[in-house]
Design a protein around this motif. Structure first.
Motif, PDB file in Angstrom:
ATOM      1  N   ARG A  56      95.942  50.691  77.808  1.00 15.99           N
ATOM      2  CA  ARG A  56      96.565  49.522  77.176  1.00 15.99           C
ATOM      3  C   ARG A  56      95.818  49.105  75.907  1.00 15.99           C
ATOM      4  NH1 ARG A  56     101.281  49.999  79.851  1.00 15.99           N
ATOM      5  NH2 ARG A  56     101.060  49.652  82.062  1.00 15.99           N
ATOM      6  N   ASP A  57      94.761  49.808  75.561  1.00 17.99           N
ATOM      7  CA  ASP A  57      93.941  49.476  74.389  1.00 17.99           C
ATOM      8  C   ASP A  57      94.650  49.932  73.118  1.00 17.99           C
ATOM      9  OD1 ASP A  57      92.062  49.126  72.408  1.00 17.99           O
ATOM     10  OD2 ASP A  57      90.487  50.280  73.412  1.00 17.99           O
ATOM     11  N   PRO A  58      95.057  49.002  72.251  1.00 18.55           N
ATOM     12  CA  PRO A  58      95.776  49.373  71.027  1.00 18.55           C
ATOM     13  C   PRO A  58      94.963  50.268  70.084  1.00 18.55           C
ATOM     14  CG  PRO A  58      95.806  46.989  71.344  1.00 18.55           C
ATOM     15  CD  PRO A  58      94.920  47.568  72.396  1.00 18.55           C
ATOM     16  N   LYS A  59      93.655  50.300  70.251  1.00 19.60           N
ATOM     17  CA  LYS A  59      92.812  51.166  69.423  1.00 19.60           C
ATOM     18  C   LYS A  59      92.885  52.627  69.870  1.00 19.60           C
ATOM     19  CE  LYS A  59      89.583  47.410  68.687  1.00 19.60           C
ATOM     20  NZ  LYS A  59      88.314  46.874  69.155  1.00 19.60           N
ATOM     21  N   ASP A  60      93.323  52.832  71.095  1.00 19.83           N
ATOM     22  CA  ASP A  60      93.449  54.179  71.648  1.00 19.83           C
ATOM     23  C   ASP A  60      94.679  54.861  71.052  1.00 19.83           C
ATOM     24  OD1 ASP A  60      93.599  56.497  73.149  1.00 19.83           O
ATOM     25  OD2 ASP A  60      93.713  55.488  75.079  1.00 19.83           O
ATOM     26  N   LYS A  61      94.497  56.089  70.577  1.00 19.91           N
ATOM     27  CA  LYS A  61      95.605  56.844  69.985  1.00 19.91           C
ATOM     28  C   LYS A  61      96.786  56.972  70.949  1.00 19.91           C
ATOM     29  CE  LYS A  61      96.638  61.348  67.945  1.00 19.91           C
ATOM     30  NZ  LYS A  61      96.104  62.649  67.523  1.00 19.91           N
ATOM     31  N   TRP A  62      96.512  57.088  72.244  1.00 17.24           N
ATOM     32  CA  TRP A  62      97.558  57.330  73.239  1.00 17.24           C
ATOM     33  C   TRP A  62      97.895  56.086  74.055  1.00 17.24           C
ATOM     34  CZ3 TRP A  62      99.483  61.507  71.538  1.00 17.24           C
ATOM     35  CH2 TRP A  62      98.672  62.509  71.018  1.00 17.24           C
TER      36      TRP A  62
END
Length: 81
Positions: A56-62
């Motif tokens: 759920r981390d918006p910084k994560d590409k996926w």
């Protein structure tokens, strides 16, 4: 079809990603076992993934939003493309 244009005959086809490792001796043993038990059989193998939560981390590409996938856990799925 590439096998027709190259006039290639084969008993098995294997698709893996470029970052996969294949234990060829184990694969050969498994295919030999299957072909002895069943004269002609399709064999599909994969690594089944379970108990994975969406990022759920918006910084994560996926990352995946709750709107895209509201469940807490992904269902069982096979890895790879």
């Amino acid at each position: 079809d590439i096998t027709t244009s190259l006039n290639v005959e084969y008993d098995y086809a294997l698709k893996v990603d470029d970052d996969d490792y294949v234990a060829l001796d184990r694969l050969e043993a498994r295919l030999n076992f299957i072909s002895q038990k069943w004269k002609k059989a399709d064999f599909w193998g994969s690594s089944i993934t379970q108990q994975v939560r969406p990022s759920r981390d918006p910084k994560d590409k996926w990352h995946v939003t709750k709107d895209e996938y509201p469940e807490e856990w992904y269902p069982l799925y096979c890895q790879g493309a």
